[in-house]
Design a protein around this motif. Sequence first.
Motif, PDB file in Angstrom:
ATOM      1  N   ASN A  91      -4.456  -2.152  -1.813  1.00 24.85           N
ATOM      2  CA  ASN A  91      -3.407  -2.891  -2.529  1.00 24.85           C
ATOM      3  C   ASN A  91      -3.898  -3.335  -3.900  1.00 24.85           C
ATOM      4  OD1 ASN A  91      -1.512  -2.599  -0.546  1.00 24.85           O
ATOM      5  ND2 ASN A  91      -2.063  -4.481   0.525  1.00 24.85           N
ATOM      6  N   ARG A  92      -5.167  -3.801  -3.939  1.00 22.90           N
ATOM      7  CA  ARG A  92      -5.732  -4.221  -5.233  1.00 22.90           C
ATOM      8  C   ARG A  92      -5.839  -3.029  -6.183  1.00 22.90           C
ATOM      9  NH1 ARG A  92      -9.558  -6.809  -2.071  1.00 22.90           N
ATOM     10  NH2 ARG A  92     -11.259  -5.449  -2.702  1.00 22.90           N
ATOM     11  N   LEU A  93      -6.187  -1.862  -5.614  1.00 17.11           N
ATOM     12  CA  LEU A  93      -6.434  -0.690  -6.459  1.00 17.11           C
ATOM     13  C   LEU A  93      -5.167  -0.101  -7.063  1.00 17.11           C
ATOM     14  CD1 LEU A  93      -9.173   1.260  -4.451  1.00 17.11           C
ATOM     15  CD2 LEU A  93      -9.447  -0.035  -6.569  1.00 17.11           C
ATOM     16  N   GLU A  94      -4.014  -0.493  -6.525  1.00 16.62           N
ATOM     17  CA  GLU A  94      -2.764   0.076  -7.051  1.00 16.62           C
ATOM     18  C   GLU A  94      -2.604  -0.196  -8.537  1.00 16.62           C
ATOM     19  OE1 GLU A  94       0.673  -0.881  -4.669  1.00 16.62           O
ATOM     20  OE2 GLU A  94      -0.242   0.150  -2.969  1.00 16.62           O
ATOM     21  N   MET A 109       0.848  -1.203   0.000  1.00 16.05           N
ATOM     22  CA  MET A 109       0.000   0.000   0.000  1.00 16.05           C
ATOM     23  C   MET A 109       0.881   1.249   0.000  1.00 16.05           C
ATOM     24  SD  MET A 109      -2.850   1.179   2.773  1.00 16.05           S
ATOM     25  CE  MET A 109      -1.706   1.630   4.067  1.00 16.05           C
ATOM     26  N   ASN A 110       0.678   2.128  -1.005  1.00 16.84           N
ATOM     27  CA  ASN A 110       1.481   3.343  -1.076  1.00 16.84           C
ATOM     28  C   ASN A 110       1.034   4.408  -0.085  1.00 16.84           C
ATOM     29  OD1 ASN A 110       3.271   2.591  -2.991  1.00 16.84           O
ATOM     30  ND2 ASN A 110       1.873   3.072  -4.680  1.00 16.84           N
ATOM     31  N   ARG A 111      -0.271   4.383   0.222  1.00 16.15           N
ATOM     32  CA  ARG A 111      -0.809   5.489   1.026  1.00 16.15           C
ATOM     33  C   ARG A 111      -0.640   5.201   2.502  1.00 16.15           C
ATOM     34  NH1 ARG A 111      -4.047   7.804  -3.056  1.00 16.15           N
ATOM     35  NH2 ARG A 111      -4.036   6.233  -4.668  1.00 16.15           N
ATOM     36  N   LYS A 112       0.384   5.782   3.085  1.00 15.67           N
ATOM     37  CA  LYS A 112       0.708   5.424   4.463  1.00 15.67           C
ATOM     38  C   LYS A 112       0.250   6.441   5.485  1.00 15.67           C
ATOM     39  CE  LYS A 112       4.575   2.443   3.325  1.00 15.67           C
ATOM     40  NZ  LYS A 112       4.440   2.563   1.851  1.00 15.67           N
ATOM     41  N   PRO A 153     -14.672   7.939  -2.297  1.00 21.48           N
ATOM     42  CA  PRO A 153     -14.872   7.007  -1.177  1.00 21.48           C
ATOM     43  C   PRO A 153     -14.828   5.558  -1.655  1.00 21.48           C
ATOM     44  CG  PRO A 153     -16.938   8.124  -1.768  1.00 21.48           C
ATOM     45  CD  PRO A 153     -15.932   8.493  -2.808  1.00 21.48           C
ATOM     46  N   ILE A 154     -13.888   4.780  -1.134  1.00 21.87           N
ATOM     47  CA  ILE A 154     -13.720   3.394  -1.591  1.00 21.87           C
ATOM     48  C   ILE A 154     -14.273   2.377  -0.595  1.00 21.87           C
ATOM     49  CG2 ILE A 154     -11.701   3.933  -3.010  1.00 21.87           C
ATOM     50  CD1 ILE A 154     -10.229   2.217  -0.616  1.00 21.87           C
ATOM     51  N   ALA A 201     -11.054  -5.098  11.798  1.00 23.84           N
ATOM     52  CA  ALA A 201     -11.125  -6.033  10.664  1.00 23.84           C
ATOM     53  C   ALA A 201     -11.476  -5.272   9.384  1.00 23.84           C
ATOM     54  CB  ALA A 201     -12.155  -7.119  10.946  1.00 23.84           C
ATOM     55  N   PHE A 202     -12.339  -4.279   9.519  1.00 21.75           N
ATOM     56  CA  PHE A 202     -12.709  -3.438   8.371  1.00 21.75           C
ATOM     57  C   PHE A 202     -11.457  -2.700   7.868  1.00 21.75           C
ATOM     58  CE2 PHE A 202     -15.134   0.605   7.053  1.00 21.75           C
ATOM     59  CZ  PHE A 202     -15.398   0.128   5.787  1.00 21.75           C
ATOM     60  N   GLY A 203     -10.663  -2.208   8.806  1.00 20.68           N
ATOM     61  CA  GLY A 203      -9.402  -1.540   8.436  1.00 20.68           C
ATOM     62  C   GLY A 203      -8.507  -2.463   7.623  1.00 20.68           C
ATOM     63  N   GLN A 204      -8.445  -3.739   8.032  1.00 20.78           N
ATOM     64  CA  GLN A 204      -7.606  -4.698   7.287  1.00 20.78           C
ATOM     65  C   GLN A 204      -8.135  -4.901   5.874  1.00 20.78           C
ATOM     66  OE1 GLN A 204      -7.617  -8.159   9.823  1.00 20.78           O
ATOM     67  NE2 GLN A 204      -6.593  -7.050  11.474  1.00 20.78           N
ATOM     68  N   ARG A 205      -9.475  -4.942   5.755  1.00 19.93           N
ATOM     69  CA  ARG A 205     -10.066  -5.127   4.419  1.00 19.93           C
ATOM     70  C   ARG A 205      -9.829  -3.893   3.546  1.00 19.93           C
ATOM     71  NH1 ARG A 205     -15.658  -5.989   6.030  1.00 19.93           N
ATOM     72  NH2 ARG A 205     -16.209  -6.066   3.837  1.00 19.93           N
ATOM     73  N   ILE A 206      -9.781  -2.729   4.166  1.00 17.47           N
ATOM     74  CA  ILE A 206      -9.498  -1.497   3.395  1.00 17.47           C
ATOM     75  C   ILE A 206      -8.073  -1.563   2.839  1.00 17.47           C
ATOM     76  CG2 ILE A 206      -9.147   1.004   3.559  1.00 17.47           C
ATOM     77  CD1 ILE A 206     -11.470   1.052   5.607  1.00 17.47           C
ATOM     78  N   VAL A 207      -7.130  -2.017   3.660  1.00 23.03           N
ATOM     79  CA  VAL A 207      -5.738  -2.136   3.181  1.00 23.03           C
ATOM     80  C   VAL A 207      -5.679  -3.086   1.988  1.00 23.03           C
ATOM     81  CG1 VAL A 207      -3.415  -2.950   3.760  1.00 23.03           C
ATOM     82  CG2 VAL A 207      -4.700  -1.588   5.417  1.00 23.03           C
ATOM     83  N   ALA A 208      -6.392  -4.226   2.097  1.00 21.12           N
ATOM     84  CA  ALA A 208      -6.388  -5.192   0.996  1.00 21.12           C
ATOM     85  C   ALA A 208      -6.955  -4.545  -0.266  1.00 21.12           C
ATOM     86  CB  ALA A 208      -7.197  -6.430   1.387  1.00 21.12           C
ATOM     87  N   LYS A 209      -8.017  -3.740  -0.105  1.00 15.50           N
ATOM     88  CA  LYS A 209      -8.611  -3.090  -1.278  1.00 15.50           C
ATOM     89  C   LYS A 209      -7.640  -2.059  -1.865  1.00 15.50           C
ATOM     90  CE  LYS A 209     -12.617  -0.923  -3.283  1.00 15.50           C
ATOM     91  NZ  LYS A 209     -14.028  -0.593  -3.176  1.00 15.50           N
TER      92      LYS A 209
END
Length: 266
Positions: A158-161, A1-4, A114-115, A148-156
């Motif tokens: 990463n996919r969006l990159e 994830m680029n957005r830190k 909003p993602i 857990a929602f936060g973890q799913r946001i990170v996964a999304k």
Amino acid sequence: MNRKNIRLVYFSPTHTSQKIVQGIANGMMPVEVTHCDLTLPDPERANQVFSEDDFVIFGMPVYGGRIPAEAVARLKKIHGKNTLAAIVVVYGNRAYEDALLELKTIVAAAGFPPIAAGAFIGEHSFSNSEFPIGAGRPDEADITEAEAFGQRIVAKLNRLEDADRIDAVEVPGNFPYKDGIPPSDAATTTNDAACTMCESCGFVCPTGAIGYTDRVITDNEKCILCCACVRSCPSEARALTHPPMLKITTWLFDNFKEPRKPETFI
Ligand SMILES: Cc1cc2nc3c(=O)[nH]c(=O)nc-3n(C[C@H](O)[C@H](O)[C@H](O)COP(=O)(O)O)c2cc1C
């Protein structure tokens, strides 16, 4: 994830929305988290701009199925530059109606695609020991869900990159929105006999509705009934005593006992 750089933007008089966005951020395991707290009147916060390196989590309470008008006015001073965001509303175990759609529309127009979106539950601002409504929420399970929602946001993220377009998240709600809370002369009040003049009520009031002479003075027109003053009063001198509001409190207590579950959209 680029957005830190995780940025939390919230209006949260009784801190439940703040707890949820913090829980989501914790789940994202960020390097850095900063808070943009819109709760208190503070003109310096106006015109903040976030960049493409930021990820913003917006957290707002639900008032009458909408975002509080005061919070909307403050939100409109904040801008993104194609800054991806998550939007979260926190409601008092009744319903969130058009609030999530309203928040989505505001932030999207301000430069924050909003993602991800969520509706979480917080203890109702009007809840008290006699008439508890959503008491203790968010509880441990809610915070676990937020993480857990936060973890799913990170996964999304990463996919969006690798994605060439980003679709805004779909959320429930209707246009036109339901009517917001109409102006009224209802306000929280002070029991002068119990008040110690510590002034904590004025310190936490989001609208500057509380002033002092030899006693506490409340500007009924400015009061938004958020109950921050009630929660912060160390001597329990501050209360919601307005009869129609007490009626609403007992109606909420009688009709919304079944604990609602958080919903997420991603
Ligand atoms: C004026 C007012 C209106 C509210 N309207 C709703 C509502 O429509 N539905 C609901 O479930 N909760 C409603 N609530 C409860 C809040 O959404 C809830 O307590 C929320 O957790 C408060 O967020 P905060 O702790 O971040 O201030 C209302 C609270 C206030 C003060």
